[in-house]
Design a protein around this motif. Sequence first.
Motif, short mmCIF file in Angstrom:
data_model
loop_
_atom_site.label_atom_id
_atom_site.label_comp_id
_atom_site.label_asym_id
_atom_site.label_seq_id
_atom_site.Cartn_x
_atom_site.Cartn_y
_atom_site.Cartn_z
N MET A 53 0.85 -1.17 0.00
CA MET A 53 0.00 0.00 0.00
C MET A 53 0.89 1.24 0.00
SD MET A 53 -2.96 0.97 2.65
CE MET A 53 -2.42 2.30 3.66
N ARG A 54 0.72 2.06 -1.00
CA ARG A 54 1.51 3.27 -1.12
C ARG A 54 0.56 4.45 -1.22
NH1 ARG A 54 5.70 5.33 -5.29
NH2 ARG A 54 3.99 5.05 -6.70
N LEU A 55 0.88 5.49 -0.45
CA LEU A 55 0.05 6.68 -0.50
C LEU A 55 0.36 7.48 -1.76
CD1 LEU A 55 0.34 7.82 3.22
CD2 LEU A 55 -1.52 6.57 2.16
N GLU A 56 -0.56 8.32 -2.16
CA GLU A 56 -0.39 9.15 -3.34
C GLU A 56 0.78 10.12 -3.16
OE1 GLU A 56 -1.30 10.06 -7.14
OE2 GLU A 56 -2.45 8.64 -5.95
N GLY A 57 1.73 10.11 -4.07
CA GLY A 57 2.85 11.03 -4.01
C GLY A 57 4.01 10.54 -3.15
N GLU A 58 3.88 9.40 -2.52
CA GLU A 58 4.95 8.88 -1.67
C GLU A 58 6.01 8.22 -2.55
OE1 GLU A 58 5.51 5.80 2.08
OE2 GLU A 58 3.62 5.91 1.03
N PRO A 59 7.30 8.57 -2.36
CA PRO A 59 8.33 7.98 -3.23
C PRO A 59 8.57 6.51 -2.89
CG PRO A 59 9.34 9.33 -1.54
CD PRO A 59 7.85 9.51 -1.41
N SER A 60 8.98 5.77 -3.90
CA SER A 60 9.34 4.37 -3.66
C SER A 60 10.78 4.34 -3.15
CB SER A 60 9.21 3.57 -4.95
OG SER A 60 10.17 4.02 -5.88
N LEU A 61 11.23 3.19 -2.68
CA LEU A 61 12.58 3.07 -2.15
C LEU A 61 13.63 3.37 -3.22
CD1 LEU A 61 12.34 -0.04 0.18
CD2 LEU A 61 12.53 2.35 0.83
N GLY A 62 13.37 3.01 -4.45
CA GLY A 62 14.31 3.26 -5.53
C GLY A 62 14.48 4.73 -5.84
N GLN A 63 13.50 5.55 -5.47
CA GLN A 63 13.57 6.99 -5.74
C GLN A 63 14.29 7.77 -4.63
OE1 GLN A 63 9.37 7.60 -6.11
NE2 GLN A 63 9.47 7.61 -8.34
N ILE A 64 14.56 7.13 -3.51
CA ILE A 64 15.23 7.80 -2.40
C ILE A 64 16.73 7.74 -2.64
CG2 ILE A 64 15.63 7.74 0.09
CD1 ILE A 64 12.84 6.56 0.39
N ASP A 65 17.42 8.88 -2.48
CA ASP A 65 18.85 8.97 -2.79
C ASP A 65 19.70 8.01 -1.97
OD1 ASP A 65 18.46 10.90 -4.66
OD2 ASP A 65 18.94 12.57 -3.33
N ASP A 66 19.38 7.80 -0.72
CA ASP A 66 20.24 7.03 0.18
C ASP A 66 19.97 5.52 0.14
OD1 ASP A 66 21.27 9.42 0.94
OD2 ASP A 66 20.11 9.56 2.78
N TYR A 67 19.11 5.06 -0.71
CA TYR A 67 18.77 3.64 -0.75
C TYR A 67 19.80 2.88 -1.60
CZ TYR A 67 15.93 -0.54 -0.99
OH TYR A 67 15.48 -1.83 -0.88
N ASN A 68 20.23 1.74 -1.12
CA ASN A 68 21.17 0.86 -1.82
C ASN A 68 22.50 1.52 -2.13
OD1 ASN A 68 19.56 -1.40 -1.82
ND2 ASN A 68 18.64 -0.95 -3.79
N GLY A 69 23.00 2.35 -1.23
CA GLY A 69 24.33 2.93 -1.39
C GLY A 69 24.44 3.96 -2.49
N THR A 70 23.37 4.61 -2.84
CA THR A 70 23.41 5.61 -3.90
C THR A 70 23.39 7.03 -3.35
OG1 THR A 70 21.01 5.54 -4.11
CG2 THR A 70 22.27 4.09 -5.57
N GLU A 71 23.95 7.22 -2.15
CA GLU A 71 23.98 8.56 -1.58
C GLU A 71 24.97 9.43 -2.36
OE1 GLU A 71 26.63 5.80 0.40
OE2 GLU A 71 24.48 5.89 0.62
N THR A 72 24.72 10.71 -2.34
CA THR A 72 25.55 11.64 -3.10
C THR A 72 26.84 11.93 -2.33
OG1 THR A 72 24.48 13.56 -2.11
CG2 THR A 72 23.52 12.71 -4.14
N PRO A 73 27.89 12.33 -3.04
CA PRO A 73 29.15 12.68 -2.36
C PRO A 73 28.99 13.85 -1.38
CG PRO A 73 29.53 12.42 -4.72
CD PRO A 73 28.05 12.34 -4.49
N GLU A 74 28.07 14.76 -1.67
CA GLU A 74 27.83 15.88 -0.76
C GLU A 74 27.29 15.40 0.59
OE1 GLU A 74 26.39 15.90 -3.91
OE2 GLU A 74 27.89 17.19 -4.86
N LYS A 75 26.39 14.42 0.54
CA LYS A 75 25.84 13.88 1.79
C LYS A 75 26.92 13.13 2.58
CE LYS A 75 21.02 13.47 0.50
NZ LYS A 75 19.88 12.57 0.36
N LYS A 76 27.77 12.39 1.89
CA LYS A 76 28.85 11.68 2.58
C LYS A 76 29.79 12.67 3.25
CE LYS A 76 29.15 7.62 -0.43
NZ LYS A 76 30.02 6.87 -1.33
#
Length: 68
Positions: free
Chosen positions: A1-24
């Motif tokens: 169940m996903r609410l309207e407009g809620e991002p999926s895990l794949g759309q979140i920057d920090d999921y699966n080690g895809t964080e940006t260098p700025e955040k690190k």
Amino acid sequence: MRLEGEPSLGQIDDYNGTETPEKKRLVRNIIIGLLVISAVYGFVKFSFSTPSDYIGTPDNPGINTAKE
């Protein structure tokens, strides 16, 4: 169940080690800053909180254990 407009895990920057260098870099700088602040605080607390060796009061002098 996903609410309207809620991002999926794949759309979140920090999921699966895809964080940006700025955040690190930001997280690393915050950790280093907190360690530096705590080291300075510990040094000041240790250096300037030494209790007096004098035992007694002005009205009732006691033993002065300070080495002269």
